[in-house]
Design an enzyme around this catalytic site. Structure first.
Site, PDB file in Angstrom:
ATOM      1  N   ASP A  64       0.816  -1.220   0.000  1.00  0.00           N
ATOM      2  CA  ASP A  64       0.000   0.000   0.000  1.00  0.00           C
ATOM      3  C   ASP A  64       0.850   1.271   0.000  1.00  0.00           C
ATOM      4  OD1 ASP A  64      -2.473  -1.156  -0.022  1.00  0.00           O
ATOM      5  OD2 ASP A  64      -2.729  -1.123   2.163  1.00  0.00           O
ATOM      6  N   TYR A  95       6.918  -9.994   6.394  1.00  0.00           N
ATOM      7  CA  TYR A  95       6.844  -8.564   6.698  1.00  0.00           C
ATOM      8  C   TYR A  95       7.373  -8.305   8.107  1.00  0.00           C
ATOM      9  CZ  TYR A  95       3.704  -7.439   2.749  1.00  0.00           C
ATOM     10  OH  TYR A  95       3.171  -7.223   1.513  1.00  0.00           O
TER      11      TYR A  95
END
Lengths: 243, 243
Positions: A52, A110
């Site tokens: 994002d 992540y």
């Protein structure tokens, strides 16, 4: 037709995200433009994960097919020469014809960084929170996540997906000497907004606003409205993609 | 009159340096302006080290005297609330009346970071060099520095100083797993431009352009024109000041 795999690092601060879009600067578009300049042809880049706006990457991967006869080292050098300095190609290798950065990926890893002190040097790469947490409660929440398989409660509602099942390979909070908290999370897939929704909800657990019982109930509700606020993008970084 | 010592972190990218100046944004000026707002009086801040434009600090220190009766914690909170986000106050304590951040300092410690791979996330905080070095030669140069006392050859010529003697407490190159080179250097004082001139000259040694013999000769020449080019500011960070 040679198939080239790139490993890419980027500073997400000034990007509207990985994916090409009508309004806003995207990482994909910048690299495709540089590749078109290098090969003199239009190139489509397939990325492993659609990060994002504001999210960083240390090890994003992508691939493209081309009939240009340049070597991987040529691409490595030419791309790093042409790309803006908030994108760097850290590796370029030739891979088999059936390799897809997106579909061949087995898991993605992540990290989310929460800083617990004021910092000028880490502000672009962390969520700065000064209030107290109970890190043990956050670790309990992480252990609940490790045995969860349906993450609909942590998925943006507009997401077009067939199902909400993810296989979590790792979910662990580490505390550094200066109090910095880092979530390492690895899964076969991540839903849109999932890591940031999980972090926001786990912070609510650490602050005592949400009990572990409530946390389990949120998961079972499969309703995004019950989970906590999304943690801000700048704390999130795509570390690596595994094949 | 209370004497307050601040520990300050800043991202030097968008500053013309620590010191207040006519043209350009300085860290000192930003903090003095915030202190004037908090105390409603003009405040003079004394800093331990005058970092140049683009140089970062993780542990700069400064002090100010004030007749305002706020507590150190009040200053800590109010400053972090008012300051722009590329400056953070990491500590505020009350110190004795004769304490001067500048004159009481016993030593200052800097780090210089050389990255040997393309990176988007470290570009603001390192010098990126892709060519090969002989790290052992750079370590030899560092050991020469440890037994040097006159650094005139590494001092900007316009500097107004009585003498060029510095006592080096530490000067050491470390190599990290990914090849990143970090110089840790600590001394009672640093001359203007000294660390960056030393790093630039040691890189010439590592590349084989300057022999260790030449390096010793440069030091003995006491002439800045013989030393190498200054390394760029973004790799340099003032780590701590010792009292």
């Amino acid at each position: 037709m040679p198939n080239i795999k790139l490993t890419i690092e980027y500073d997400g601060t000034d990007f509207a995200g990985w994916q090409r879009q009508k309004n806003g600067r995207s990482v994909q578009e910048e690299i495709e433009r540089a590749l078109a300049q290098i090969t003199q042809k239009s190139v489509t880049l397939v990325g492993a994960g659609r990060t994002d706006a504001g999210v960083h990457a240390r090890g994003q991967t992508a691939n493209f097919k081309t009939d240009s006869q340049l070597s991987p080292l040529d691409y490595f050098r030419a791309l790093n020469g042409l790309l803006p300095d908030d994108i760097a190609v850290t590796e370029a290798v030739e891979v088999g014809d059936d390799f897809s950065a997106r579909y061949s990926a087995v898991s993605r890893a992540y990290k989310y960084t929460i800083l617990r002190r004021p910092s000028a040097l880490m502000r672009r790469y962390s969520w700065q929170l000064s209030y107290d947490f109970n890190i043990n409660l956050m670790r309990e929440a992480a252990s609940v996540i490790r045995s969860t398989s349906d993450f609909q409660a942590f998925c943006k509602v507009e997401a077009e997906v067939d199902h909400y099942r993810c296989r979590i390979d790792e979910a662990e909070w580490h505390e550094e000497e200066d109090g910095t908290l880092i979530l390492s999370i690895r899964a076969n897939r991540f839903l849109h907004g999932m890591v940031r929704a999980l972090v926001g909800t786990m912070v609510d657990v650490g602050r005592g606003y949400t009990t572990i019982g409530d946390f389990c109930w949120i998961i079972e509700s499969k309703d995004r409205r019950h989970a906590g606020q999304a943690a801000p993008p700048q704390g999130l970084c795509l570390i690596s993609v595994h094949y």
